[in-house]
Design a protein around this motif. Structure first.
Motif, short mmCIF file in Angstrom:
data_model
loop_
_atom_site.label_atom_id
_atom_site.label_comp_id
_atom_site.label_asym_id
_atom_site.label_seq_id
_atom_site.Cartn_x
_atom_site.Cartn_y
_atom_site.Cartn_z
N ARG A 295 0.86 -1.19 0.00
CA ARG A 295 0.00 0.00 0.00
C ARG A 295 0.89 1.23 0.00
O ARG A 295 1.13 1.85 1.04
CB ARG A 295 -0.93 -0.05 1.20
CG ARG A 295 -1.96 -1.18 1.03
CD ARG A 295 -2.75 -1.42 2.24
NE ARG A 295 -1.91 -2.17 3.18
CZ ARG A 295 -2.30 -2.55 4.38
NH1 ARG A 295 -3.49 -2.24 4.81
NH2 ARG A 295 -1.50 -3.23 5.16
N PRO A 296 1.43 1.57 -1.17
CA PRO A 296 2.40 2.66 -1.25
C PRO A 296 1.88 4.00 -0.76
O PRO A 296 2.65 4.81 -0.22
CB PRO A 296 2.79 2.72 -2.73
CG PRO A 296 1.74 1.96 -3.45
CD PRO A 296 1.15 0.99 -2.48
N GLN A 297 0.59 4.28 -0.92
CA GLN A 297 0.07 5.56 -0.44
C GLN A 297 0.16 5.65 1.08
O GLN A 297 0.50 6.71 1.62
CB GLN A 297 -1.37 5.75 -0.90
CG GLN A 297 -1.50 5.94 -2.39
CD GLN A 297 -2.95 5.98 -2.83
OE1 GLN A 297 -3.81 5.33 -2.24
NE2 GLN A 297 -3.21 6.75 -3.87
N LEU A 298 -0.13 4.54 1.76
CA LEU A 298 -0.02 4.55 3.23
C LEU A 298 1.44 4.59 3.66
O LEU A 298 1.79 5.26 4.65
CB LEU A 298 -0.74 3.34 3.82
CG LEU A 298 -2.25 3.34 3.63
CD1 LEU A 298 -2.85 2.03 4.15
CD2 LEU A 298 -2.89 4.53 4.31
N THR B 234 3.84 6.03 2.08
CA THR B 234 4.28 7.42 1.86
C THR B 234 3.85 8.30 3.02
O THR B 234 4.59 9.18 3.45
CB THR B 234 3.71 7.95 0.53
OG1 THR B 234 4.21 7.14 -0.53
CG2 THR B 234 4.10 9.40 0.30
N ARG B 235 2.66 8.06 3.54
CA ARG B 235 2.20 8.85 4.69
C ARG B 235 3.05 8.56 5.92
O ARG B 235 3.35 9.46 6.71
CB ARG B 235 0.73 8.57 4.96
CG ARG B 235 -0.15 9.13 3.83
CD ARG B 235 -1.60 8.92 4.06
NE ARG B 235 -2.06 9.86 5.08
CZ ARG B 235 -3.34 10.01 5.41
NH1 ARG B 235 -4.26 9.27 4.82
NH2 ARG B 235 -3.69 10.87 6.33
#
Length: 79
Positions: free
Chosen positions: A26-29, A31-32
């Motif tokens: 889950r790259p978006q998570l 990144t966060r």
């Protein structure tokens, strides 16, 4: 106001953390999580079975000096 006992677990470095199955990335998570400043705190809240531990394991595997601490809070501490 009642007292609350700490249920903190010791920090575990990415080198010492046990590995879990890879799961879905889950790259978006991730990144966060990368955006949390050094010494900062990230709060990860989601239902049981949603992959919180897998996400943290995957993220820690990409870090060289990050650590994690898990705090479990149950409904009995809702005051």
């Amino acid at each position: 106001m009642g007292s609350v006992e700490s249920q903190l677990t010791p920090s575990i470095s990415s080198a010492d953390r046990p590995r879990r199955p890879s799961g879905i990335r889950r790259p978006q998570l991730e990144t966060r999580l990368d955006a949390v400043p050094p010494g900062g705190v990230a709060l990860l809240v989601a239902p049981a079975g949603s992959g919180k531990s897998v996400l943290i394991d995957q993220w820690l595997a990409t870090q060289t000096d990050a650590a994690a601490c898990v705090v479990a809070v149950s409904e009995r501490y809702n005051d």
